[in-house]
Design an enzyme around this catalytic site. Structure first.
Site, short mmCIF file in Angstrom:
data_model
loop_
_atom_site.label_atom_id
_atom_site.label_comp_id
_atom_site.label_asym_id
_atom_site.label_seq_id
_atom_site.Cartn_x
_atom_site.Cartn_y
_atom_site.Cartn_z
N SER A 107 0.81 -1.21 0.00
CA SER A 107 0.00 0.00 0.00
C SER A 107 0.84 1.27 0.00
O SER A 107 0.32 2.36 -0.19
CB SER A 107 -0.95 0.02 1.21
OG SER A 107 -0.23 0.24 2.40
N LYS B 148 2.11 4.50 7.17
CA LYS B 148 1.32 5.35 6.30
C LYS B 148 1.83 6.78 6.38
O LYS B 148 2.59 7.15 7.29
CB LYS B 148 -0.16 5.33 6.72
CG LYS B 148 -0.88 4.00 6.54
CD LYS B 148 -1.08 3.64 5.09
CE LYS B 148 -1.89 2.36 4.94
NZ LYS B 148 -1.11 1.17 5.35
#
Length: 206
Positions: free
Chosen positions: A126, A164
């Site tokens: 991701s 992230k």
């Protein structure tokens, strides 16, 4: 940069080291001269002072056996960090993080933009467009403080971790992926959420 020694200086240094290790004390200038075939003590002293100037030993004044060796530093070791590889950080959906240290790895300090405290293995892609790939070892600089826009290692829902990019504007906090097909994580204010550290660099997985 390490200054090179002459052949004579290398032999004298080796003799001093051997005698110091054997006897627990350094040889005298006279003993060095006898071993090296240098009857003139002043010539021995000249070589010993050259070794001192090159950082290999220290001459302590007013002592017969006043030569003290300087611990040599491996130039490769000085550029190397030993970091624990702990747990896992999901770069896709958060997964449970193993708390135990799997092993320690020696890596170059020049790989990292911040001082790393530990490594974690990435699972998922991701953050692929950030250059963080599945299987990479990500270095984390442990800190609870982060700014909007930084890539962070975050804990969500207690013991689940993820990497992230942090979005933090006012009261709005989001953890943003950087790869198509992944959705941001919006930490629930009632959940146990914390910034565990900042992305410090990575070691490419094999």
């Amino acid at each position: 940069m390490t200054l090179q020694l002459t052949s004579r200086q290398s032999n004298i240094l080796a003799f001093i080291r051997e005698r110091t290790e054997r006897d627990g004390e350094a040889p005298t200038l006279e003993e060095i001269g006898q071993a090296m075939g240098l009857p003139n003590v002043s010539a021995v002293l000249k070589h010993v002072r050259s070794l001192e100037a090159k950082g290999r030993l220290v001459i302590e004044p007013n002592r017969t056996r006043g030569i003290r060796l300087v611990k040599e530093i491996d130039p490769l070791a000085s550029d190397t960090l030993e970091l624990p590889l702990i747990g896992r950080i999901a770069a896709g959906e958060p997964i449970f993080s193993e708390s135990r240290v799997e092993r320690s790895l020696h890596v170059s300090r020049w790989l990292f933009r911040l001082k790393p405290d530990y490594l974690v293995r990435v699972i998922g892609d991701s953050m692929r467009d950030e250059g963080i790939l599945d299987g990479d070892l990500v270095a984390v600089h442990a800190t609870p403080v982060a700014r909007h826009g930084q890539v962070v290692a975050a804990r969500v829902e207690g013991e689940r971790f993820t990497i992230k990019r942090l979005y933090w504007q006012g009261d709005v906090i989001r953890l943003l992926p950087n790869s198509p097909g992944y959705q941001p994580i919006d930490p629930d204010p009632t959940e146990d959420f914390a910034i565990e550290g900042l992305f410090a660099g990575l070691v490419r997985g094999s």
